[in-house]
Design a protein around this motif. Structure first.
Motif, mmCIF file in Angstrom:
data_model
loop_
_atom_site.group_PDB
_atom_site.id
_atom_site.type_symbol
_atom_site.label_atom_id
_atom_site.label_comp_id
_atom_site.label_asym_id
_atom_site.label_seq_id
_atom_site.Cartn_x
_atom_site.Cartn_y
_atom_site.Cartn_z
ATOM 1 N N SER A 73 64.766 -7.478 -27.346
ATOM 2 C CA SER A 73 65.304 -6.668 -28.443
ATOM 3 C C SER A 73 65.834 -7.546 -29.566
ATOM 4 O O SER A 73 65.686 -7.216 -30.753
ATOM 5 N N GLU A 74 66.474 -8.660 -29.211
ATOM 6 C CA GLU A 74 66.964 -9.582 -30.244
ATOM 7 C C GLU A 74 65.797 -10.157 -31.034
ATOM 8 O O GLU A 74 65.870 -10.272 -32.271
ATOM 9 N N PHE A 75 64.708 -10.492 -30.356
ATOM 10 C CA PHE A 75 63.549 -11.019 -31.068
ATOM 11 C C PHE A 75 62.937 -9.957 -31.975
ATOM 12 O O PHE A 75 62.536 -10.250 -33.104
ATOM 13 N N ILE A 76 62.850 -8.724 -31.489
ATOM 14 C CA ILE A 76 62.304 -7.633 -32.308
ATOM 15 C C ILE A 76 63.101 -7.491 -33.598
ATOM 16 O O ILE A 76 62.536 -7.368 -34.692
ATOM 17 N N ALA A 77 64.422 -7.531 -33.490
ATOM 18 C CA ALA A 77 65.266 -7.407 -34.676
ATOM 19 C C ALA A 77 65.097 -8.615 -35.598
ATOM 20 O O ALA A 77 64.983 -8.465 -36.826
ATOM 21 N N ARG A 78 65.072 -9.814 -35.034
ATOM 22 C CA ARG A 78 64.969 -11.027 -35.851
ATOM 23 C C ARG A 78 63.606 -11.141 -36.513
ATOM 24 O O ARG A 78 63.493 -11.524 -37.670
ATOM 25 N N PHE A 79 62.551 -10.811 -35.760
ATOM 26 C CA PHE A 79 61.211 -10.908 -36.327
ATOM 27 C C PHE A 79 61.036 -9.917 -37.473
ATOM 28 O O PHE A 79 60.454 -10.238 -38.520
ATOM 29 N N THR A 80 61.564 -8.703 -37.290
ATOM 30 C CA THR A 80 61.474 -7.701 -38.350
ATOM 31 C C THR A 80 62.242 -8.149 -39.581
ATOM 32 O O THR A 80 61.779 -7.979 -40.724
ATOM 33 N N ALA A 169 41.863 -13.879 -27.727
ATOM 34 C CA ALA A 169 42.389 -12.948 -28.728
ATOM 35 C C ALA A 169 43.906 -13.077 -28.862
ATOM 36 O O ALA A 169 44.466 -12.913 -29.954
ATOM 37 N N ARG A 170 44.580 -13.392 -27.767
ATOM 38 C CA ARG A 170 46.034 -13.533 -27.825
ATOM 39 C C ARG A 170 46.463 -14.712 -28.690
ATOM 40 O O ARG A 170 47.594 -14.751 -29.175
ATOM 41 N N GLU A 171 45.580 -15.672 -28.854
ATOM 42 C CA GLU A 171 45.917 -16.834 -29.660
ATOM 43 C C GLU A 171 46.159 -16.475 -31.122
ATOM 44 O O GLU A 171 46.775 -17.242 -31.854
ATOM 45 N N SER A 172 45.684 -15.316 -31.545
ATOM 46 C CA SER A 172 45.844 -14.915 -32.948
ATOM 47 C C SER A 172 47.064 -14.030 -33.170
ATOM 48 O O SER A 172 47.322 -13.612 -34.305
ATOM 49 N N VAL A 173 47.805 -13.705 -32.106
ATOM 50 C CA VAL A 173 48.975 -12.841 -32.234
ATOM 51 C C VAL A 173 50.196 -13.539 -31.651
ATOM 52 O O VAL A 173 50.086 -14.523 -30.922
ATOM 53 N N TRP A 174 51.363 -13.010 -31.973
ATOM 54 C CA TRP A 174 52.594 -13.472 -31.355
ATOM 55 C C TRP A 174 52.707 -12.823 -29.975
ATOM 56 O O TRP A 174 52.500 -11.614 -29.833
ATOM 57 N N GLN A 175 53.041 -13.600 -28.970
ATOM 58 C CA GLN A 175 53.207 -13.093 -27.611
ATOM 59 C C GLN A 175 54.689 -13.111 -27.254
ATOM 60 O O GLN A 175 55.319 -14.172 -27.254
ATOM 61 N N LEU A 176 55.226 -11.938 -26.939
ATOM 62 C CA LEU A 176 56.642 -11.806 -26.605
ATOM 63 C C LEU A 176 56.796 -11.603 -25.099
ATOM 64 O O LEU A 176 56.265 -10.645 -24.541
ATOM 65 N N TRP A 177 57.529 -12.495 -24.464
ATOM 66 C CA TRP A 177 57.726 -12.464 -23.011
ATOM 67 C C TRP A 177 59.215 -12.271 -22.694
ATOM 68 O O TRP A 177 60.063 -12.997 -23.220
ATOM 69 N N SER A 178 59.513 -11.310 -21.825
ATOM 70 C CA SER A 178 60.892 -11.084 -21.361
ATOM 71 C C SER A 178 60.854 -10.871 -19.846
ATOM 72 O O SER A 178 60.775 -9.741 -19.371
ATOM 73 N N ALA A 191 64.619 -14.223 -23.501
ATOM 74 C CA ALA A 191 63.208 -13.987 -23.778
ATOM 75 C C ALA A 191 62.684 -15.137 -24.628
ATOM 76 O O ALA A 191 63.434 -16.014 -25.050
ATOM 77 N N TYR A 192 61.375 -15.092 -24.867
ATOM 78 C CA TYR A 192 60.777 -16.107 -25.739
ATOM 79 C C TYR A 192 59.463 -15.572 -26.266
ATOM 80 O O TYR A 192 58.881 -14.626 -25.711
ATOM 81 N N ALA A 193 59.007 -16.170 -27.346
ATOM 82 C CA ALA A 193 57.723 -15.801 -27.939
ATOM 83 C C ALA A 193 56.867 -17.047 -28.078
ATOM 84 O O ALA A 193 57.383 -18.159 -28.260
ATOM 85 N N ILE A 194 55.557 -16.837 -28.002
ATOM 86 C CA ILE A 194 54.587 -17.887 -28.274
ATOM 87 C C ILE A 194 53.928 -17.543 -29.602
ATOM 88 O O ILE A 194 53.292 -16.498 -29.740
ATOM 89 N N ALA A 195 54.107 -18.409 -30.586
ATOM 90 C CA ALA A 195 53.531 -18.173 -31.910
ATOM 91 C C ALA A 195 52.037 -18.457 -31.903
ATOM 92 O O ALA A 195 51.553 -19.275 -31.109
ATOM 93 N N PRO A 196 51.273 -17.790 -32.758
ATOM 94 C CA PRO A 196 49.863 -18.158 -32.912
ATOM 95 C C PRO A 196 49.759 -19.633 -33.317
ATOM 96 O O PRO A 196 50.659 -20.177 -33.969
ATOM 97 N N ALA A 197 48.664 -20.265 -32.939
ATOM 98 C CA ALA A 197 48.508 -21.699 -33.208
ATOM 99 C C ALA A 197 48.697 -22.070 -34.681
ATOM 100 O O ALA A 197 49.327 -23.093 -34.977
ATOM 101 N N PRO A 198 48.215 -21.264 -35.631
ATOM 102 C CA PRO A 198 48.394 -21.642 -37.050
ATOM 103 C C PRO A 198 49.778 -21.313 -37.613
ATOM 104 O O PRO A 198 50.012 -21.530 -38.809
#
Length: 324
Positions: A73-80, A169-178, A191-198
């Motif tokens: 939830s903290e990541f959702i708020a921060r990313f937005t 396909a996941r490499e092109s999106v942000w992956q959110l893991w909790s 939690a943590y997120a994996i950013a797309p490579a670029p």
């Protein structure tokens, strides 16, 4: 925020809590031991050097792509907030979804749009909540929107099927893991997120928006334990047990006239044959999750619990049938 969630409420902890999707086989012993051994008397490393490295190794990505968060939830708020700061104005959301996506969008003035091609931000979740199903528009959304976050909170608890987006396909999106749900430790946030490579520069920007020590000692301990072989082996074994329990829960509900919906996860939605007296259930220690707030009125989401809980639910539903 007037949020609707599963889990404990003003009445405390329900004895048989079907409203949460936490792994009912938990808590994971090795993760629990790591929490008990955590040094709460000191700050964690503010750079989280070792934790970032272990998460990067686990996902086979560069460490610069790892973004730590206090919770999903903290990541959702921060990313937005970051998208809004970057000039984003529109968001795409699944028809049925976790309420924090929409809450964060409203908080930052993002307008919801029906077409992901119009959106500056799009959210996906697989297995989805509340249904536990694939997102039917996952591929088109990932292709259309410039910023897509794939919420994988329930992927470790997938009991069947596979994610719509493959590894490439996941490499092109942000992956959110909790992983606290998978470990049966929902009381611990992290939690943590994996950013797309670029998107390494975007990952740095998100790190820059985080407060100091976004994770405490217990969050660090949980995430560190999550990637360990012991925790992963325990999780694999628990999925087998949960699969058996899911079958029996469906059978018990069907015996009471409920119609269950398909699901790939450790939870599913079902509709009772008549309006449910959830207050009466709560009075005898049973709690279910009303999915009206998630866009699915007339249904209830049930996390898979052990046989004793299922027996209690079956008996209570039978009693309501007799009373009706």
């Amino acid at each position: 925020m007037n949020a609707t969630h599963g889990g404990p409420d003003a009445q405390g902890v329900a004895r048989w809590d079907f409203s949460t999707n936490s792994n009912a086989c938990g808590p994971c012993p090795s993760a629990l031991a790591a929490l008990q051994a955590a040094d709460a008397g000191r700050y964690p490393d503010p750079a989280y050097t070792a934790l970032r490295a272990s998460l990067a190794t686990f996902h086979a990505v560069d460490v610069e792509r790892v973004v730590l968060a206090g919770s999903a939830s903290e990541f959702i708020a921060r990313f937005t907030a970051w998208v809004a700061r970057e000039g984003g104005q529109r968001v795409w959301l699944p028809a049925m979804a976790y309420g924090d996506y929409a809450h964060a969008a409203r908080a930052w003035g993002l307008q919801r749009v029906p077409d992901a091609a119009q959106a500056d931000l799009a959210w996906l979740c697989e297995p989805s909540s509340p249904l536990g199903e694939p997102e039917p528009f996952a591929h088109s959304v990932a292709a259309k929107s410039p910023r897509v976050v794939l919420d994988l909170a329930y992927e470790p608890l997938r009991l069947s099927g596979r994610c719509s987006l493959g590894l490439e396909a996941r490499e092109s999106v942000w992956q959110l893991w909790s992983p606290n749900k998978a470990l049966g430790l929902t009381g611990v946030r992290g939690a943590y997120a994996i950013a797309p490579a670029p998107a390494v520069s975007d990952a740095r920007a998100l790190d820059g928006l985080a407060p100091s020590w976004v994770l405490g000692a217990h969050g660090v301990a949980m995430l560190s334990a999550w990637v360990s072989p012991d925790a992963q082996a325990w999780l694999a074994h628990s999925r087998s047990q949960l699969s058996d329990w899911r079958v029996s829960l469906r059978e018990r509900l069907a015996d009471c006239g409920w119609i269950g919906l398909p699901s790939d996860a450790n939870y599913f939605c079902a509709a009772p044959p008549r309006p449910l007296d959830d207050a009466a259930l709560r009075a005898v220690g049973i709690k279910l999750r009303d999915t009206t707030s998630m866009g699915l009125p007339g249904h209830w989401r049930l996390g898979v619990l052990p046989p004793a809980a299922q027996d209690a639910l079956h008996a209570a539903l039978r009693q309501q049938e007799v009373a009706a």
